[in-house]
Motif scaffolding. Structure first.
Motif, PDB file in Angstrom:
ATOM      1  N   SER A   1      29.986  30.582  41.866  1.00  0.00           N
ATOM      2  CA  SER A   1      29.757  29.300  41.152  1.00  0.00           C
ATOM      3  C   SER A   1      30.892  28.123  41.441  1.00  0.00           C
ATOM      4  O   SER A   1      30.390  26.980  41.421  1.00  0.00           O
ATOM      5  N   GLU A   2      32.108  28.405  41.629  1.00  0.00           N
ATOM      6  CA  GLU A   2      32.997  27.400  42.088  1.00  0.00           C
ATOM      7  C   GLU A   2      32.486  26.853  43.427  1.00  0.00           C
ATOM      8  O   GLU A   2      32.822  25.617  43.560  1.00  0.00           O
ATOM      9  N   LEU A   3      31.991  27.765  44.330  1.00  0.00           N
ATOM     10  CA  LEU A   3      31.717  27.382  45.726  1.00  0.00           C
ATOM     11  C   LEU A   3      30.566  26.313  45.585  1.00  0.00           C
ATOM     12  O   LEU A   3      30.609  25.227  46.318  1.00  0.00           O
ATOM     13  N   MET A   4      29.496  26.425  44.680  1.00  0.00           N
ATOM     14  CA  MET A   4      28.481  25.650  44.553  1.00  0.00           C
ATOM     15  C   MET A   4      28.913  24.367  43.958  1.00  0.00           C
ATOM     16  O   MET A   4      28.416  23.235  44.181  1.00  0.00           O
ATOM     17  N   PHE A   5      29.777  24.462  42.954  1.00  0.00           N
ATOM     18  CA  PHE A   5      30.444  23.169  42.169  1.00  0.00           C
ATOM     19  C   PHE A   5      31.183  22.521  43.249  1.00  0.00           C
ATOM     20  O   PHE A   5      30.958  21.067  43.155  1.00  0.00           O
ATOM     21  N   ALA A   6      31.804  22.865  44.166  1.00  0.00           N
ATOM     22  CA  ALA A   6      32.466  22.287  45.387  1.00  0.00           C
ATOM     23  C   ALA A   6      31.285  21.703  46.178  1.00  0.00           C
ATOM     24  O   ALA A   6      31.631  20.550  46.599  1.00  0.00           O
ATOM     25  N   LEU A  65      32.328  41.933  39.452  1.00  0.00           N
ATOM     26  CA  LEU A  65      31.329  41.208  39.624  1.00  0.00           C
ATOM     27  C   LEU A  65      31.352  39.777  39.077  1.00  0.00           C
ATOM     28  O   LEU A  65      31.164  38.893  39.853  1.00  0.00           O
ATOM     29  N   LYS A  66      32.007  39.713  37.902  1.00  0.00           N
ATOM     30  CA  LYS A  66      32.081  38.543  37.324  1.00  0.00           C
ATOM     31  C   LYS A  66      33.057  37.588  38.112  1.00  0.00           C
ATOM     32  O   LYS A  66      32.795  36.398  38.494  1.00  0.00           O
ATOM     33  N   ALA A  74      37.783  22.724  43.367  1.00  0.00           N
ATOM     34  CA  ALA A  74      36.814  23.776  43.081  1.00  0.00           C
ATOM     35  C   ALA A  74      36.918  24.859  44.352  1.00  0.00           C
ATOM     36  O   ALA A  74      36.699  25.731  44.293  1.00  0.00           O
ATOM     37  N   PHE A  75      37.123  24.053  45.660  1.00  0.00           N
ATOM     38  CA  PHE A  75      36.918  25.175  46.712  1.00  0.00           C
ATOM     39  C   PHE A  75      38.178  25.959  46.644  1.00  0.00           C
ATOM     40  O   PHE A  75      38.178  27.394  47.057  1.00  0.00           O
ATOM     41  N   TYR A  76      39.303  25.615  46.177  1.00  0.00           N
ATOM     42  CA  TYR A  76      40.411  26.523  46.031  1.00  0.00           C
ATOM     43  C   TYR A  76      40.079  27.557  44.965  1.00  0.00           C
ATOM     44  O   TYR A  76      40.531  28.796  45.403  1.00  0.00           O
ATOM     45  N   ARG A  77      39.599  27.056  43.917  1.00  0.00           N
ATOM     46  CA  ARG A  77      39.376  28.073  42.939  1.00  0.00           C
ATOM     47  C   ARG A  77      38.257  29.331  43.623  1.00  0.00           C
ATOM     48  O   ARG A  77      38.268  30.420  43.075  1.00  0.00           O
ATOM     49  N   SER A  78      37.457  28.765  44.224  1.00  0.00           N
ATOM     50  CA  SER A  78      36.390  29.584  44.741  1.00  0.00           C
ATOM     51  C   SER A  78      37.156  30.544  45.745  1.00  0.00           C
ATOM     52  O   SER A  78      36.881  31.806  45.743  1.00  0.00           O
ATOM     53  N   CYS A  79      38.259  30.028  46.490  1.00  0.00           N
ATOM     54  CA  CYS A  79      38.926  31.012  47.375  1.00  0.00           C
ATOM     55  C   CYS A  79      39.690  32.100  46.692  1.00  0.00           C
ATOM     56  O   CYS A  79      39.911  33.198  47.079  1.00  0.00           O
ATOM     57  N   VAL A  80      40.265  31.778  45.713  1.00  0.00           N
ATOM     58  CA  VAL A  80      41.114  32.664  44.658  1.00  0.00           C
ATOM     59  C   VAL A  80      40.192  33.514  44.231  1.00  0.00           C
ATOM     60  O   VAL A  80      40.401  34.661  44.231  1.00  0.00           O
ATOM     61  N   VAL A  86      28.747  27.999  31.510  1.00  0.00           N
ATOM     62  CA  VAL A  86      28.037  28.597  30.716  1.00  0.00           C
ATOM     63  C   VAL A  86      28.419  30.077  31.301  1.00  0.00           C
ATOM     64  O   VAL A  86      27.823  30.608  32.120  1.00  0.00           O
ATOM     65  N   ASP A  87      29.000  31.003  30.357  1.00  0.00           N
ATOM     66  CA  ASP A  87      29.271  32.159  30.687  1.00  0.00           C
ATOM     67  C   ASP A  87      28.644  33.275  29.810  1.00  0.00           C
ATOM     68  O   ASP A  87      29.057  34.429  29.528  1.00  0.00           O
ATOM     69  N   PHE A  88      27.842  32.900  29.441  1.00  0.00           N
ATOM     70  CA  PHE A  88      26.740  33.731  28.318  1.00  0.00           C
ATOM     71  C   PHE A  88      26.435  35.124  29.350  1.00  0.00           C
ATOM     72  O   PHE A  88      26.379  36.026  28.673  1.00  0.00           O
TER      73      PHE A  88
END
Length: 182
Positions: free
Chosen positions: A109-114, A101-102, A163-169, A90-92
């Motif tokens: 959020s990706e880190l939490m998802f991981a 900031l985004k 998910a962890f990779y995306r958070s690092c990115v 949800v990116d509302f």
């Protein structure tokens, strides 16, 4: 830029990143295996239905296999979808944020998802081990229940890494996150 059948460009966003290359290759392989499982389940279901209608009988254990198979197949799609950022989000609140900031919020959020995916993979592995120890089987074909449960673990584990990779990115200032075409 050429596209492969899975829809992602041949040119990876972070050209010389072996982690991204690994995740893309194995994510696609898991997607293909999940698709093959679905096709096999459809063929089995149709054979069972036609067998019943023609008086030849159904395939023994078809319902049991139809309960376990889609879970295995669906789980195999999760790593690739996670890598491309195509899971539900949800990116509302974040759509009008400043890009820096985004990017930070997306990284968190990706880190939490991981983290949640790690717990899910861990508990699924423990559940598979528990059903292995209890020697629980299905009613008709005596399929050990630990087998389909264990097949969920690789997809969930690879989803954790994606998910962890995306958070690092997102936390790195110059890397580009892999995304599908919108």
């Amino acid at each position: 830029m050429r596209r492969d059948p899975m829809g992602i460009p041949y040119d990876l966003p972070n050209q010389r990143d072996p982690v991204e290359h690994f995740l893309v290759i194995y994510g696609k392989a898991m997607c293909i295996s999940g698709g093959i499982i679905y096709v096999i389940l459809i063929i089995m279901s149709l054979a069972s239905i036609f067998g019943r209608k023609l008086g030849l009988g159904s395939i023994d254990g078809d319902i049991e296999l139809m309960q376990a198979g889609p879970a295995m197949a669906a789980t195999s799609f999760l790593p690739y979808c996670t890598l491309l950022g195509e899971h539900i989000k949800v990116d509302f609140f974040t759509e009008n944020m400043h890009p820096r900031l985004k990017r930070y919020v997306d990284g968190v959020s990706e880190l939490m998802f991981a983290g949640v995916a790690t717990i899910l993979a861990w508990r699924t592995a423990m559940g598979a081990y528990a059903t292995f120890e209890s020697k629980e089987v299905t009613t008709l074909v005596s399929l050990p229940l630990w087998i389909p449960t264990a097949f969920l673990v690789p997809g969930l584990t690879l989803m954790v890494f994606a998910a962890f990779y995306r958070s690092c990115v997102f936390f790195h200032p110059t890397w580009i996150a892999p995304e599908s075409e919108k």
